[in-house]
Scaffold this active site. Structure first.
Site, PDB file in Angstrom:
ATOM      1  CE  LYS A  33      40.009  37.513  42.638  1.00 43.62           C
ATOM      2  NZ  LYS A  33      39.842  38.792  43.357  1.00 43.62           N
ATOM      3  CB  THR A  34      39.131  42.992  40.055  1.00 44.25           C
ATOM      4  OG1 THR A  34      39.925  42.192  40.932  1.00 44.25           O
ATOM      5  CG2 THR A  34      38.972  44.377  40.657  1.00 44.25           C
ATOM      6  CG  ASP A 217      37.491  39.871  45.568  1.00 43.66           C
ATOM      7  OD1 ASP A 217      37.435  38.796  44.932  1.00 43.66           O
ATOM      8  OD2 ASP A 217      38.374  40.720  45.387  1.00 43.66           O
ATOM      9  CD  GLU A 218      40.921  36.825  46.531  1.00 44.50           C
ATOM     10  OE1 GLU A 218      40.805  35.584  46.499  1.00 44.50           O
ATOM     11  OE2 GLU A 218      41.699  37.448  45.789  1.00 44.50           O
ATOM     12  CD  GLN A 248      43.905  31.921  42.662  1.00 43.03           C
ATOM     13  OE1 GLN A 248      44.809  32.717  42.944  1.00 43.03           O
ATOM     14  NE2 GLN A 248      42.964  32.218  41.785  1.00 43.03           N
ATOM     15  NE  ARG A 614      49.626  33.957  41.384  1.00 44.32           N
ATOM     16  CZ  ARG A 614      48.366  34.345  41.287  1.00 44.32           C
ATOM     17  NH1 ARG A 614      48.064  35.619  41.398  1.00 44.32           N
ATOM     18  NH2 ARG A 614      47.407  33.483  41.031  1.00 44.32           N
TER      19      ARG A 614
END
Length: 731
Positions: A33-34, A217-218, A248, A614
Site C-alpha cells: 500500500k505504501t 493512509d491507514e 487491521q 507479521r
C-alpha cells in the site's frame, strides 16, 4: 507505460492510475500500500495532473511521512520541501501556525504532550479543590480528549450525572487555562483546525480549491473528528484516495472507527473498491491461516490475501503444561533459528498483555539472549514495578534513600517538594539517611502529619509481613501501600495492575528456583571448606538483588543483534522472518474483558490477524495449560483463535502431558485430581495461615508442586492458596 509504474500488479496499477473520482483502496497486510500511495503521488505530478502543492497526503506516523517523502524523491527530481505530507497533528499544526490570528492563538503557541497535559489537568483540578480520589486525574484527561475528538466544546457536552458534570467543569477550566497560557494539546490541534475552517469561509474555500487530491493512509484508524476534517476539505470535489484495511482496525480504545470506511463509500459515492490482495510478505500457509481466522468476523468489506511465493512451512503450535515450559520452548526455538543463521533482530516475540513479558524476559536473561522491548520498558523497569520494589526496599532497609525519594509521596499523601528538601537538608547536616532525618525533622503541622503517616506505613508493612512468604509479603505490600487502589482508580491502570500481579508471580517463581538451587562453593582462601546455601540469605534481599540484576543485564546495545519483544498492538506495521505469539489462552488472548464488550471479540480477532500477518517465513503459536496468577495456578484452555485455523495448516509440535482443562472465559477452576495432597492436607482439616488466620480446608487440587487448597477462613473468607508457598500449619 511510465517507468515509475513498472512492476505494479494489476490492482496496484488500477489504484495508482485511478480517474479523478474518489477511490477506496482495501489494502491487505503486506500488499504494497505504501508503494501505491507514493507511486500515485509521483504519477499525478509526472503526468501534469497537479503540481506538488495541490496535493495533501495524510499518514498516521512521522516515520511513514518521512518514508513517503523519501520514496517520492527517489522517483522524481523534485524538491518535496513545502509539500503537505504529514500526520493529522503535523498538518493541523502547520495550518494553525500559518493562521494563528484567525485561530485566536498566540504566534508562539506551545504544544502539550500527554504528560504535560496531565500536569495541567492536575493543576486545574487542585485549583477547583476537586477530590482526586473520586475524580482521578487520568479519567479527567480522557474525558477532555474524548469530547474533543467528538468535536465537543464544554458548552456542548451534555452531562448525565454528577460525575460528568464535575468533569465538564474541569474541561471548561482546563480550556481557560490553555488559553491563558497559550498552549494546545494534541486533540486541540485537530479540533481548533476544524473550527478554524468551519468558521472562516474564506480560508475554507482557499484550501478546498488548493487541494485537488487528498490521500489518506491507514484510513481504518481515523476517528470521528479526523473524518469530519477530511470531508470538510474535500467538499468542493477533491479526489480522495482512502487506503486502509478494516481487518487491521485495532485501535478502538483510542477512538478509531473502522466504520468510517463504510461511511466513505456512501459519502464520496465510491463506484469501485480496489482490493490489494496479493501479499509480498508471508508464505501461503500463514496467509491461509490468517484468512480463515478473520472470516469469523461479521461486517467485513471482504478480501482474501494470497501469495505466489509458495505454501511454506505449516504454522507450528505448541501446547505447554506451564508458562515456564512455554517460555523454555520458545527460547529453544529462538536458539535453533539463530544457529541456522537467522539474526535475532529478524525474530519477534509477541504477547497480548505487557505483564506476560516477565517470565519470557526471565528465560531470555537466564539463557543470555540479548533482547529489546519494542515500544515499551523491560518488566523490572516499568514504573509501577519500580514503585512496588521501592516499598520492598524500604521494608528491607529503611536507610535506602533512593527508594524513599521514589515513594514518599506516591501514591500522593500530601508531602510536597519543600518538605522533601527540608528532610534532605537535615540529612546532609547531620550525616544521616533520609529516613532517619524524616523521623526527627522539625516540620510544620501538616507536613509532620504526612511524613509521620508515611513512616508509620512502612513500619506497619514491615511488622505485618513478618513471617510471610515472599509472594505473600509482596502481595500484602502492594495492597497495604495503596498502589493497588491507586491503579484501580486510574482509567489506564489495568495494565499496571497486571504487572503488579506478575511481580507476585515473579516472586513465586524466584522462590521455587531458589529452593531447588544447589549449594554454592566459594573460593577457598583460608583452608576452610564451608560453602553457603542461597536459602540462608533473606529471601526479600535476594529477590531485590535478582530484580536489579535482571533490570540491568542483557541490555541490547545500539546496533547489537537483539530479539524483539512487544505487545501485538506495538507490532502493527512491522514484519519479521519468524514470529512467536505466546499466551494463546481463553481469557488472555482473546482477553477476558473483550468477551463482554460490544464488538470486543471481533477487535481481538483483528488483533490476532495483525499478529499472524507479521510473520514472513515462520509462525509459532503457543499456549499453556497452567499459568501463575497471584502466586496461584490458573488453569486455562486453548484460545478459540487456534481452533479457527484449519488443522491442515498446523503442525502440533507437542501435546502437554496433562489434559486438565476447564470451560469458560476466565478459567479459574480445574478438575479435582485428588482429595488429599502429597503433604497430607485433606478436606475438613483446620489450618493456620500467617496472614489470614485459622480456616478450614474445603477443596484440594493438584499434586506435588502444583498442589493448592481452597480454605474458608473465619475472618477473610474463601481463599485459594498454592501449597508450595502458603506455609500452612495444621491446627
Amino acid at each position: 507505460m511510465s517507468e515509475i509504474l513498472q512492476g505494479l500488479n494489476q490492482p496496484q496499477l488500477d489504484a495508482t492510475t485511478h480517474s479523478t473520482s474518489s477511490v477506496l483502496v482495501l489494502a491487505g497486510a503486506g500488499s504494497g500500500k505504501t508503494r501505491v500511495l507514493t507511486t500515485r503521488i509521483a504519477w499525478l505530478i509526472q503526468t501534469g495532473q497537479i503540481n506538488p502543492f495541490e496535493l495533501m497526503a495524510v499518514t498516521f506516523t512521522n516515520k511513514a511521512a518521512k518514508e513517503m517523502l523519501l520514496r517520492i524523491t527517489s522517483m522524481l527530481p523534485i524538491n518535496t520541501r513545502g509539500m503537505w505530507i504529514g500526520t493529522f497533528h503535523g498538518l493541523c499544526n502547520r495550518l494553525l501556525r500559518t493562521h494563528f490570528r484567525e485561530a485566536s492563538l498566540p504566534q508562539t503557541f506551545q504544544i502539550l504532550d500527554s504528560a504535560d497535559q496531565l500536569s495541567l489537568v492536575k493543576r486545574v483540578m487542585k485549583s477547583l479543590s476537586i477530590d482526586e480520589v473520586r475524580y482521578p486525574f487520568r479519567q479527567a484527561q480522557y474525558f477532555i480528549n474524548s469530547n474533543k475528538e467528538e468535536g465537543l466544546r464544554p458548552n456542548k457536552v451534555e452531562p448525565i450525572d454528577e460525575f460528568s458534570r464535575t468533569l465538564t467543569e474541569v474541561y471548561r477550566e482546563y480550556d481557560r487555562a490553555c488559553a491563558n497560557e497559550g498552549v494546545v494539546d494534541f486533540s486541540e490541534l485537530l479540533l481548533r483546525s476544524y473550527e478554524l475552517l468551519l468558521k472562516n469561509e474564506r480560508l475554507l474555500k482557499h484550501y478546498q480549491n488548493r487541494f485537488k487530491h487528498i490521500l489518506v493512509d491507514e484510513f481504518q484508524d481515523t476517528n470521528k473528528l479526523q473524518y469530519a476534517w477530511l470531508k470538510l476539505l474535500a467538499d468542493q470535489g477533491a479526489c480522495v484516495m482512502a487506503v486502509g484495511d478494516d481487518d487491521q482496525s485495532i485501535y478502538a480504545f483510542r477512538g478509531a472507527n473502522s466504520g468510517n470506511m463504510l461511511s466513505f463509500e456512501t459519502d464520496f459515492s465510491i463506484e469501485k473498491v480496489v482490493k490489494l490482495e496479493q501479499n509480498y510478505r508471508s508464505l501461503g500457509n500463514i496467509l491461509d491461516g490468517a484468512n480463515a481466522l478473520i472470516k469469523n468476523n461479521d461486517g467485513r468489506l471482504g478480501k482474501n490475501l494470497w501469495t505466489d511465493q509458495g505454501e511454506g512451512e505449516p504454522i507450528r503450535v505448541f501446547r505447554a503444561m506451564t508458562d515456564g515450559e512455554e517460555a523454555s520452548f520458545i527460547i529453544e526455538e529462538i536458539q535453533a533459528l539463530r544457529n541456522s543463521g537467522i539474526e535475532l533482530k529478524n525474530m519477534a516475540l509477541l504477547y497480548r498483555s505487557n505483564a506476560q513479558s516477565r517470565i519470557l524476559e526471565h528465560g531470555l536473561f537466564s539463557s543470555g539472549i540479548p533482547y529489546k522491548v519494542y515500544g515499551g520498558l523491560r518488566f523490572f523497569e516499568r514504573q509501577e514495578v519500580k514503585h512496588a520494589l521501592a516499598y520492598l526496599r524500604l521494608i528491607a532497609s529503611p536507610d535506602d534513600d533512593g527508594a524513599l525519594l521514589r515513594i514518599i509521596n506516591f501514591p500522593t499523601r500530601g508531602i510536597g517538594n519543600r518538605t522533601i528538601e527540608s528532610i534532605r537538608d537535615l540529612a546532609e547536616r547531620s550525616g544521616t539517611s533520609l529516613w532517619q532525618a524524616a523521623c526527627s525533622a522539625p516540620l510544620s503541622g501538616r507536613a509532620t502529619t504526612a511524613v509521620t503517616g508515611f513512616i508509620n506505613l512502612i513500619e506497619k508493612l514491615k511488622n505485618e509481613t513478618a513471617g510471610f512468604s515472599l509472594p505473600e509479603l509482596i502481595e500484602h505490600s502492594i495492597e497495604g501501600s495503596g498502589l493497588a487502589e491507586h491503579y484501580q482508580k486510574d482509567r489506564d491502570g489495568q495494565d499496571r495492575l497486571e504487572n503488579l500481579n506478575e511481580l507476585i508471580n515473579a516472586a513465586s517463581a524466584f522462590i521455587a528456583d531458589r529452593d531447588n538451587a544447589p549449594s554454592l562453593e566459594p573460593q577457598i582462601e583460608d583452608g576452610t571448606e564451608e560453602g553457603f546455601n542461597l536459602t540462608e540469605i533473606d529471601p526479600l534481599i535476594d529477590f531485590l538483588a535478582h530484580a536489579s540484576l535482571e533490570a540491568g543485564d542483557n541490555q541490547a546495545h545500539a546496533g547489537e543483534d537483539a530479539l524483539q519483544l512487544m505487545t501485538v498492538h506495538s507490532a502493527k506495521g512491522l514484519e519479521f522472518h519468524s514470529v512467536f505469539i505466546s499466551g494463546l489462552e481463553e481469557g488472555l488472548f482473546p482477553h477476558e474483558n473483550s468477551i463482554n464488550e460490544h464488538g470486543g471479540l471481533e477487535e481481538e480477532r483483528r488483533l490476532m490477524y495483525v499478529a499472524m500477518t507479521r510473520a514472513m517465513r515462520r509462525l509459532y503459536l503457543s499456549h499453556s495449560q497452567m499459568r501463575m496468577l497471584h502466586g496461584q495456578t490458573r488453569y486455562n484452555i486453548e484460545s478459540r483463535f487456534i481452533d479457527e485455523i484449519p488443522d491442515n495448516l498446523l503442525k502440533k509440535i507437542n501435546d502437554a502431558k496433562s489434559s486438565t482443562t476447564t470451560a469458560g472465559p476466565s478459567v479459574q477452576k480445574s478438575t479435582i485430581i485428588s482429595q488429599k495432597t502429597q503433604r497430607g492436607f485433606r478436606i475438613g482439616q483446620q489450618v493456620q495461615h500467617a496472614k489470614f488466620g485459622v480456616g478450614t480446608v474445603v477443596q484440594v487440587e493438584g499434586q506435588g508442586a502444583d498442589s493448592r487448597l481452597q480454605v474458608n477462613f473465619s475472618e477473610s473468607g474463601l481463599k485459594w492458596l498454592a501449597l508450595e508457598y502458603a506455609r500452612l500449619t495444621r491446627v
